[in-house]
Design a protein around this motif. Sequence first.
Motif, PDB file in Angstrom:
ATOM      1  N   LYS A   1      13.016   5.524   9.354  1.00 18.41           N
ATOM      2  CA  LYS A   1      13.962   5.922   8.305  1.00 18.41           C
ATOM      3  C   LYS A   1      13.492   5.314   6.991  1.00 18.41           C
ATOM      4  CE  LYS A   1      17.692   8.029  10.050  1.00 18.41           C
ATOM      5  NZ  LYS A   1      16.900   8.551  11.166  1.00 18.41           N
ATOM      6  N   MET A   2      13.805   6.001   5.911  1.00 16.49           N
ATOM      7  CA  MET A   2      13.466   5.429   4.610  1.00 16.49           C
ATOM      8  C   MET A   2      14.673   4.664   4.083  1.00 16.49           C
ATOM      9  SD  MET A   2      10.441   6.569   4.428  1.00 16.49           S
ATOM     10  CE  MET A   2       9.855   6.214   2.771  1.00 16.49           C
ATOM     11  N   VAL A   3      14.434   3.493   3.501  1.00 10.48           N
ATOM     12  CA  VAL A   3      15.523   2.744   2.865  1.00 10.48           C
ATOM     13  C   VAL A   3      15.180   2.544   1.393  1.00 10.48           C
ATOM     14  CG1 VAL A   3      16.324   1.545   4.911  1.00 10.48           C
ATOM     15  CG2 VAL A   3      14.481   0.565   3.558  1.00 10.48           C
TER      16      VAL A   3
ATOM     17  N   VAL B   1       0.820  -1.206   0.000  1.00  6.86           N
ATOM     18  CA  VAL B   1       0.000   0.000   0.000  1.00  6.86           C
ATOM     19  C   VAL B   1       0.856   1.259   0.000  1.00  6.86           C
ATOM     20  CG1 VAL B   1      -1.874   1.153   1.209  1.00  6.86           C
ATOM     21  CG2 VAL B   1      -1.723  -1.330   1.258  1.00  6.86           C
ATOM     22  N   CYS B   2       2.036   1.160   0.578  1.00  8.72           N
ATOM     23  CA  CYS B   2       2.889   2.336   0.783  1.00  8.72           C
ATOM     24  C   CYS B   2       3.213   3.014  -0.538  1.00  8.72           C
ATOM     25  CB  CYS B   2       4.174   1.889   1.473  1.00  8.72           C
ATOM     26  SG  CYS B   2       5.348   3.217   1.683  1.00  8.72           S
ATOM     27  N   ILE B   3       3.122   4.352  -0.550  1.00 13.83           N
ATOM     28  CA  ILE B   3       3.415   5.104  -1.768  1.00 13.83           C
ATOM     29  C   ILE B   3       4.739   5.854  -1.661  1.00 13.83           C
ATOM     30  CG2 ILE B   3       1.008   5.360  -2.493  1.00 13.83           C
ATOM     31  CD1 ILE B   3       1.151   8.183  -1.184  1.00 13.83           C
ATOM     32  N   SER B   4       5.548   5.490  -0.632  1.00  7.46           N
ATOM     33  CA  SER B   4       6.891   6.070  -0.491  1.00  7.46           C
ATOM     34  C   SER B   4       6.880   7.581  -0.359  1.00  7.46           C
ATOM     35  CB  SER B   4       7.787   5.681  -1.672  1.00  7.46           C
ATOM     36  OG  SER B   4       7.808   4.303  -1.815  1.00  7.46           O
ATOM     37  N   CYS B   5       5.911   8.126   0.329  1.00  6.74           N
ATOM     38  CA  CYS B   5       5.859   9.578   0.448  1.00  6.74           C
ATOM     39  C   CYS B   5       6.781  10.108   1.531  1.00  6.74           C
ATOM     40  CB  CYS B   5       4.442  10.030   0.733  1.00  6.74           C
ATOM     41  SG  CYS B   5       3.892   9.545   2.365  1.00  6.74           S
ATOM     42  N   ALA B   6       7.264   9.218   2.425  1.00  9.88           N
ATOM     43  CA  ALA B   6       8.201   9.576   3.497  1.00  9.88           C
ATOM     44  C   ALA B   6       7.600  10.500   4.547  1.00  9.88           C
ATOM     45  CB  ALA B   6       9.485  10.176   2.953  1.00  9.88           C
ATOM     46  N   ALA B   7       6.299  10.660   4.526  1.00 14.57           N
ATOM     47  CA  ALA B   7       5.689  11.498   5.564  1.00 14.57           C
ATOM     48  C   ALA B   7       5.928  10.914   6.947  1.00 14.57           C
ATOM     49  CB  ALA B   7       4.195  11.623   5.303  1.00 14.57           C
ATOM     50  N   CYS B   8       5.889   9.600   7.048  1.00 14.15           N
ATOM     51  CA  CYS B   8       6.078   8.970   8.354  1.00 14.15           C
ATOM     52  C   CYS B   8       7.469   9.262   8.895  1.00 14.15           C
ATOM     53  CB  CYS B   8       5.834   7.477   8.251  1.00 14.15           C
ATOM     54  SG  CYS B   8       6.748   6.673   6.957  1.00 14.15           S
ATOM     55  N   ALA B   9       8.472   9.157   8.035  1.00 16.20           N
ATOM     56  CA  ALA B   9       9.840   9.392   8.502  1.00 16.20           C
ATOM     57  C   ALA B   9      10.035  10.843   8.883  1.00 16.20           C
ATOM     58  CB  ALA B   9      10.831   8.986   7.426  1.00 16.20           C
TER      59      ALA B   9
ATOM     60  N   VAL C   1      -0.221   9.976  10.195  1.00 17.32           N
ATOM     61  CA  VAL C   1       0.096  10.858   9.085  1.00 17.32           C
ATOM     62  C   VAL C   1       0.042  10.133   7.743  1.00 17.32           C
ATOM     63  CG1 VAL C   1       2.589  10.570   8.890  1.00 17.32           C
ATOM     64  CG2 VAL C   1       1.575  12.827   8.578  1.00 17.32           C
ATOM     65  N   CYS C   2       0.147   8.846   7.767  1.00 15.26           N
ATOM     66  CA  CYS C   2       0.238   8.104   6.511  1.00 15.26           C
ATOM     67  C   CYS C   2      -1.008   8.336   5.659  1.00 15.26           C
ATOM     68  CB  CYS C   2       0.418   6.628   6.793  1.00 15.26           C
ATOM     69  SG  CYS C   2       0.548   5.661   5.291  1.00 15.26           S
ATOM     70  N   PRO C   3      -0.847   8.859   4.440  1.00 14.36           N
ATOM     71  CA  PRO C   3      -2.031   9.229   3.646  1.00 14.36           C
ATOM     72  C   PRO C   3      -2.792   8.025   3.109  1.00 14.36           C
ATOM     73  CG  PRO C   3      -0.030   9.637   2.407  1.00 14.36           C
ATOM     74  CD  PRO C   3       0.406   9.224   3.762  1.00 14.36           C
ATOM     75  N   VAL C   4      -2.138   6.858   3.040  1.00 18.39           N
ATOM     76  CA  VAL C   4      -2.844   5.707   2.455  1.00 18.39           C
ATOM     77  C   VAL C   4      -3.044   4.585   3.464  1.00 18.39           C
ATOM     78  CG1 VAL C   4      -2.118   6.155   0.091  1.00 18.39           C
ATOM     79  CG2 VAL C   4      -0.623   4.866   1.627  1.00 18.39           C
ATOM     80  N   GLU C   5      -2.812   4.872   4.728  1.00 16.33           N
ATOM     81  CA  GLU C   5      -2.975   3.888   5.797  1.00 16.33           C
ATOM     82  C   GLU C   5      -2.157   2.632   5.552  1.00 16.33           C
ATOM     83  OE1 GLU C   5      -7.063   3.360   6.716  1.00 16.33           O
ATOM     84  OE2 GLU C   5      -7.291   5.460   7.260  1.00 16.33           O
ATOM     85  N   ALA C   6      -0.906   2.868   5.242  1.00 16.51           N
ATOM     86  CA  ALA C   6      -0.022   1.730   5.030  1.00 16.51           C
ATOM     87  C   ALA C   6       0.585   1.216   6.333  1.00 16.51           C
ATOM     88  CB  ALA C   6       1.098   2.128   4.079  1.00 16.51           C
ATOM     89  N   LEU C   7       0.413   1.960   7.398  1.00 13.89           N
ATOM     90  CA  LEU C   7       0.943   1.535   8.699  1.00 13.89           C
ATOM     91  C   LEU C   7      -0.223   1.288   9.645  1.00 13.89           C
ATOM     92  CD1 LEU C   7       3.703   4.284   9.066  1.00 13.89           C
ATOM     93  CD2 LEU C   7       4.108   1.888   8.586  1.00 13.89           C
ATOM     94  N   TYR C   8      -0.078   0.302  10.500  1.00 11.54           N
ATOM     95  CA  TYR C   8      -1.098   0.120  11.542  1.00 11.54           C
ATOM     96  C   TYR C   8      -0.467  -0.393  12.829  1.00 11.54           C
ATOM     97  CZ  TYR C   8      -1.013  -4.837  10.237  1.00 11.54           C
ATOM     98  OH  TYR C   8      -0.637  -6.118   9.984  1.00 11.54           O
TER      99      TYR C   8
HETATM  100  S1  SF4 Z   1       3.605   7.727   5.328  1.00  9.55           S
HETATM  101 FE1  SF4 Z   1       2.678   5.802   4.679  1.00  9.55          FE
HETATM  102  S2  SF4 Z   1       2.778   5.884   2.459  1.00  9.55           S
HETATM  103 FE2  SF4 Z   1       4.177   7.479   3.175  1.00  9.55          FE
HETATM  104  S3  SF4 Z   1       6.176   6.400   3.279  1.00  9.55           S
HETATM  105 FE3  SF4 Z   1       5.255   6.209   5.309  1.00  9.55          FE
HETATM  106  S4  SF4 Z   1       4.193   4.255   5.215  1.00  9.55           S
HETATM  107 FE4  SF4 Z   1       4.631   4.811   3.116  1.00  9.55          FE
END
Ligand code: SF4
Lengths: 341, 182
Positions: B82-84, B65-73, B119-126
């Motif tokens: 951290k983003m890898v 689901v993650c769109i790699s937006c890095a908002a979480c980091a 913060v995750c816009p697509v709810e990729a984390l829970y």
């Molecule tokens: S905020 Fe959500 S969508 Fe964006 S990088 Fe983190 S896990 Fe992925």
Amino acid sequence: MMVLETLLYIIAYPPLWQVIVIGLLGSFLTAMIAIWFERKAAARVQRRIGPYWASPRLGGFLNLVADMIRYILQEVIIPRTVDKVPFVLAPVAAFVVSIMPIAFVPLSPYEKFWPVPDMQYSLLIALAITTVPPLLAVIGGWASNNKFAVIGSLRESYVITAYELIFVIAVLSAAPTFLTLNVLHIVEAQSPFMWLAFLNPIAFLAAFLAVLMSTSAFPFEIPESEHEVVAGPYTEYSGILYALNMGGAYVRRFIYAVLISLVFLGGWAPYVPPSEGPLFAIIVPSIIVAVKALIVVLAMSFLRAVYGRYRLDQALDSAWRLVLPLALIGLGWGIALGLIM
Amino acid sequence: MPPRVAVKNLKKGGGLFEGVKSNIEALIVGIKYFVDPKRMTLLYPKEYPEHRPGYRGFIVLKKDVCISCAACARVCPSAAMKMVRVTEADPREPGKARQKQYPVINYQRCIFCGYCVDVCPVEALYHLPFHDITYESLADMFLTLEAFQKEPLRPVEKEGSPVVYEFDESAGLVKREKKGGA
Ligand code: SF4
Ligand code: SF4
């Protein structure tokens, strides 16, 4: 039968029984029970459970055994800056001297079971020896060459100056009441239920408070209060030496409690020991005394759950302004009792 | 202007009688609590709390689901996320590889604030509803991307039974309803 009897006589051999079994093992066991009870009582008052998982059936008592093993196996670190000989000797000597007073009090009415031949001045001698161990704690703190240890020693000396005086006055109030310094006569005069704690409750209260303070029982651990002076005189100690220091406080409390139970709580009264056989002449009465002492120690431990720690100035203030007059009133009361009786 | 020194005269306790009285009262309260059988302790490994939904515990990533937006980091207040950069097969153009960034978490730093999940816009984390896991070494607390996608097992589930508890202020005790288990 003969073997058993001989064995009993060997066990009841006064130095072995009175000093090693009652003095050393008794105070050891009392220290463990008191620490365990301290934790349990504080936990109960705060609606917790306290030590539990080490042995759920025994209420976590084995926790203390584990603690003890840890202390014994821990590395003893002797810092380079300390004065080595007094640093090592002071806790050992303090521990040994703490037990000594028990050798000078009778735990049986019969002379053949006394460790010393004469009990004429037993009260005075026992009291005199109880005043030595705090000096050794001060020496240990001074030898540590550490500012916390020095401050702790200083506090210790302030507290013991105040409270030991009170204890001595309070216990000596038994002397004019029964017109003797012989603990044996004091005990026998109280049999079966004329306990001095009932006759002279003020002196009893003063003695109780003095023991509580001068052995730095937990809520009143002014010399080694953790938040202010790390561990007071014992800051530099570790491992078995630290255990001796901490255990030494409990041993002193137990020995004081033995004195209190002899002088104020009637010793082995209401039991009247028969003259023959070591079992009933020495072992049973001394266990009665030890159990009374244990109860006194546990009552002190319970107070930990109720009281907060006093500041040094508060403790000294209450010593000189409140408890010392109390002890003097007790002494006066004792003299009055002696005049009446 | 220097602060004015005011000597406050605190009211002293009412003398000897008052002192004795309050001491005795304190002792009575102590004894009352001492004999009171009520307890507030949860016998932890034997009974463990079953938390309500919404509890901020361990965090799991749904990689698909993650769109790699890095908002979480970026939002993480303790820099635990951290983003890898990983190289993987591109789902849209078969046979080609692509580079993409995914978050990984360092539980040495995470404070379980849940900002990353919020913060995750697509709810990729829970969140999982617990955070009682121990690690054998600090290195284990850096989760790899693979480990971050798996729901960790809760060791206490093997030993104890779940309970739901609540504080009753007036009686001051823990009410427990056990759900299943021994
Ligand atoms: S905020 Fe959500 S969508 Fe964006 S990088 Fe983190 S896990 Fe992925
Ligand atoms: S829960 Fe908070 S601290 Fe932990 S990774 Fe997410 S944002 Fe960072």
